[in-house]
Design a protein around this motif. Sequence first.
Motif, short mmCIF file in Angstrom:
data_model
loop_
_atom_site.label_atom_id
_atom_site.label_comp_id
_atom_site.label_asym_id
_atom_site.label_seq_id
_atom_site.Cartn_x
_atom_site.Cartn_y
_atom_site.Cartn_z
N LEU A 124 0.83 -1.20 0.00
CA LEU A 124 0.00 0.00 0.00
C LEU A 124 0.87 1.26 0.00
CD1 LEU A 124 -2.59 1.61 0.17
CD2 LEU A 124 -2.65 1.17 2.64
N THR A 125 1.91 1.27 0.81
CA THR A 125 2.80 2.44 0.86
C THR A 125 3.42 2.70 -0.51
OG1 THR A 125 3.30 2.03 3.19
CG2 THR A 125 4.84 3.41 1.97
N ARG A 126 3.87 1.64 -1.17
CA ARG A 126 4.47 1.79 -2.50
C ARG A 126 3.45 2.31 -3.50
NH1 ARG A 126 4.32 -1.81 -6.57
NH2 ARG A 126 3.92 -3.61 -5.20
N ARG A 127 2.25 1.76 -3.49
CA ARG A 127 1.25 2.20 -4.47
C ARG A 127 0.84 3.66 -4.20
NH1 ARG A 127 0.39 -1.97 -7.50
NH2 ARG A 127 0.15 -4.11 -6.68
N ALA A 128 0.75 4.03 -2.93
CA ALA A 128 0.39 5.41 -2.60
C ALA A 128 1.45 6.39 -3.08
CB ALA A 128 0.18 5.55 -1.10
N GLY A 129 2.70 5.95 -3.09
CA GLY A 129 3.76 6.82 -3.57
C GLY A 129 3.88 6.84 -5.07
N ALA A 130 3.69 5.69 -5.72
CA ALA A 130 3.91 5.57 -7.16
C ALA A 130 2.73 6.03 -7.99
CB ALA A 130 4.27 4.13 -7.51
N GLU A 131 1.50 5.77 -7.52
CA GLU A 131 0.29 6.14 -8.27
C GLU A 131 -0.78 6.59 -7.28
OE1 GLU A 131 -0.83 2.77 -10.63
OE2 GLU A 131 -0.15 1.34 -9.11
N PRO A 132 -0.56 7.71 -6.61
CA PRO A 132 -1.43 8.13 -5.50
C PRO A 132 -2.89 8.35 -5.88
CG PRO A 132 0.01 9.92 -6.19
CD PRO A 132 0.50 8.70 -6.87
N ASP A 133 -3.15 8.78 -7.11
CA ASP A 133 -4.52 9.11 -7.50
C ASP A 133 -5.27 7.94 -8.14
OD1 ASP A 133 -4.27 11.78 -6.63
OD2 ASP A 133 -3.20 12.30 -8.48
N ARG A 134 -4.61 6.82 -8.28
CA ARG A 134 -5.28 5.65 -8.89
C ARG A 134 -6.37 5.16 -7.93
NH1 ARG A 134 -4.60 1.67 -12.79
NH2 ARG A 134 -5.13 -0.47 -12.17
N THR A 135 -7.53 4.85 -8.49
CA THR A 135 -8.65 4.39 -7.67
C THR A 135 -8.38 2.98 -7.16
OG1 THR A 135 -10.24 5.76 -8.85
CG2 THR A 135 -11.11 3.85 -7.65
N ALA A 136 -8.42 2.83 -5.85
CA ALA A 136 -8.25 1.52 -5.23
C ALA A 136 -9.61 0.84 -5.06
CB ALA A 136 -7.55 1.65 -3.89
N TYR A 137 -10.59 1.61 -4.57
CA TYR A 137 -11.90 1.02 -4.25
C TYR A 137 -13.02 1.98 -4.64
CZ TYR A 137 -9.07 -2.09 -1.39
OH TYR A 137 -8.12 -2.99 -0.96
N VAL A 138 -14.10 1.39 -5.11
CA VAL A 138 -15.35 2.11 -5.36
C VAL A 138 -16.42 1.45 -4.49
CG1 VAL A 138 -17.14 2.64 -7.05
CG2 VAL A 138 -14.72 2.73 -7.71
N PHE A 139 -17.20 2.24 -3.78
CA PHE A 139 -18.29 1.73 -2.96
C PHE A 139 -19.62 2.16 -3.55
CE2 PHE A 139 -14.71 1.30 -0.23
CZ PHE A 139 -15.02 0.26 0.64
N LEU A 140 -20.55 1.20 -3.61
CA LEU A 140 -21.87 1.46 -4.17
C LEU A 140 -22.91 1.50 -3.06
CD1 LEU A 140 -21.71 -0.99 -7.22
CD2 LEU A 140 -20.89 1.37 -7.08
N ASN A 141 -23.93 2.35 -3.24
CA ASN A 141 -24.99 2.43 -2.24
C ASN A 141 -26.09 1.42 -2.53
OD1 ASN A 141 -26.58 3.50 -4.31
ND2 ASN A 141 -26.39 5.62 -3.59
N GLU A 142 -27.19 1.52 -1.80
CA GLU A 142 -28.26 0.52 -1.93
C GLU A 142 -28.96 0.58 -3.28
OE1 GLU A 142 -29.89 4.23 0.09
OE2 GLU A 142 -28.11 2.95 0.24
N ASN A 143 -28.72 1.64 -4.07
CA ASN A 143 -29.29 1.74 -5.41
C ASN A 143 -28.30 1.35 -6.50
OD1 ASN A 143 -31.83 2.79 -4.49
ND2 ASN A 143 -30.82 4.76 -4.16
N GLY A 144 -27.09 0.95 -6.08
CA GLY A 144 -26.09 0.54 -7.04
C GLY A 144 -25.29 1.68 -7.63
#
Length: 580
Positions: free
Chosen positions: A12-32
């Motif tokens: 995680l530390t390496r990825r945060a330094g090398a590609e900080p703005d890359r999306t790691a996770y997307v969360f969806l609500n009850e409507n998708g």
Amino acid sequence: MSTDIELLPEILTRRAGAEPDRTAYVFLNENGTESDVLSYRDLHRRALAVAAELGARCVPGDRALLIFPQCPEFLVAYFGCLYAGVVAVPLNPPRPTGIPAATRSIVQDCRPAAVLTLGAGVDLLCALPEQWCPAEHWIGVDLLPPVDTATVVAAQPDSIAFLQYTSGSTAAPKGVMVSHGNLIANEEMIRTSFGHDRDSTLVGWAPFFHDQGLIGNALQPLYVGAQGVQMAPTTFIRRPLLWLSAISRYRGHTSGGPNFAFDACVARLAAGAEPEPGLDLSCWQVAFNGAEPIRADTLERFAEAFAPYGFRARGLYPCYGLAEATLLAAGSVKGRGALTLEVDPDALAQRRYAPAGERSRTLIASGRAPRGETLRIVDPETGRVCPPDRVGEIWLSGGHVAQGYWEREAATAKTFHARCADEPGLDFLRTGDLGLLLDDELYVVGRLEDVVIIRGRNIYPQDIELTVQAAHPALRPGACAAFAVPGGEAERLVVVQEVLREYLDVADPADVLGAIRAAVVREHSLSLGDLVLTLPSRLPKTSSGKIMRAAARRNYLAAEFESWPQLPSPREATESQARS
């Protein structure tokens, strides 16, 4: 294990330094629709804030409960624990009406120093109607501002990353000690078995406190650098087709769940629910099915129902895993689809394999041992490897096998340090599952401790349960428990089956009971010692949907199942039938 491998906090530390703005996770609500997006930099900085807070209140090795809904803060808290050297303990959130026995058992067992939750949840958890958690520190993770630096405790491969408590399907929950090295070993097994790379988007809905949700759906995408799309399990339960919509919209490479998840999608489609316009499942390359018995008819129905939407049957991916092996223990071949085997059920009752004759039972291959794992089928009585045509206990060895059970030395020695007479130099994990290994393909037959012995025959309860559920349309799929109880000179076979809610007022109980008994006699040449029809949601289940047969047996013996309809007790009815 080598100390120069890169562990998850370092990744995680390496990825945060090398590609900080890359999306790691997307969360969806009850409507998708999207509710939160977490980049590597966001996750890293927020996890550092949690580590700083824990560092000021705890010492490395302390335990911290993680109590969250399906939200980014869980992952922030989890990595905060990894950074601080605090042992994370994911926990199913307690109910407002009371504390389940399993929750009390976990808290008592791990003795947490801290509770990590949402800020709004601190007061709610503290206000529950009973004293349930003695933790000194209660921390609202979402209230902590991100930081750029904090003291990070260097993780070691053999240090405990977290405790994964078993589901309690057969006994009180036990804390599986999963090390940092175990995590990396199993994440690599998942990567190679599933064919993942940084473009392999994973879509999941299993809860993070469950090993499939955490290690498979959440940590695997971070490990390979892919995007993880997460939705709440309650959203899936209410609207299963939203899961498929998420796979389509985000072009998911991998997603899956227990067998009931695939059944739920087919049932919703059959009931007239309309999929999202433009639903396209052609992207779905690994549709994994695990965590409970895998049904051939489920896979066939799902593939047929969703073929018009681009789903390809070769994407079906049966697999096998357990918390004691971190997660994955066997997996199919990507792109092959499900492999089935027709066997003689009478031979299987004698724990041996023979091709199907007049009668047949279909087994699904759970795949092959991943690279780095030794998998053996062992006679549980002799400790020797079984011949290829024999059913035995599944034993595993490898870097992914966890360190043992938290503060349970005897159970650890028995389960994690078994010795095979044919390979005395290796420690093996005894899974407690029965299986068959043919042409390097694993076929899981049942649980060793669930097997019922009737007149010398080994009866696998899942076979009885499948027959019962198919006997009448009023019976609820995935809601049946078969088990044995003492009955004089021999054990008696008992079945408890839930009735679908829409049939409670219209079905004839005599027809339902008769259909079940006739089907069991026809398919298995067995008479049931007792048959209980009960209301929906009465059978105890684990968080992954598996029936807790031991708990069902206890409830039965305590006469706690409410029969349908309000008739004399099942025992009285059985005795009356015997007299007549």
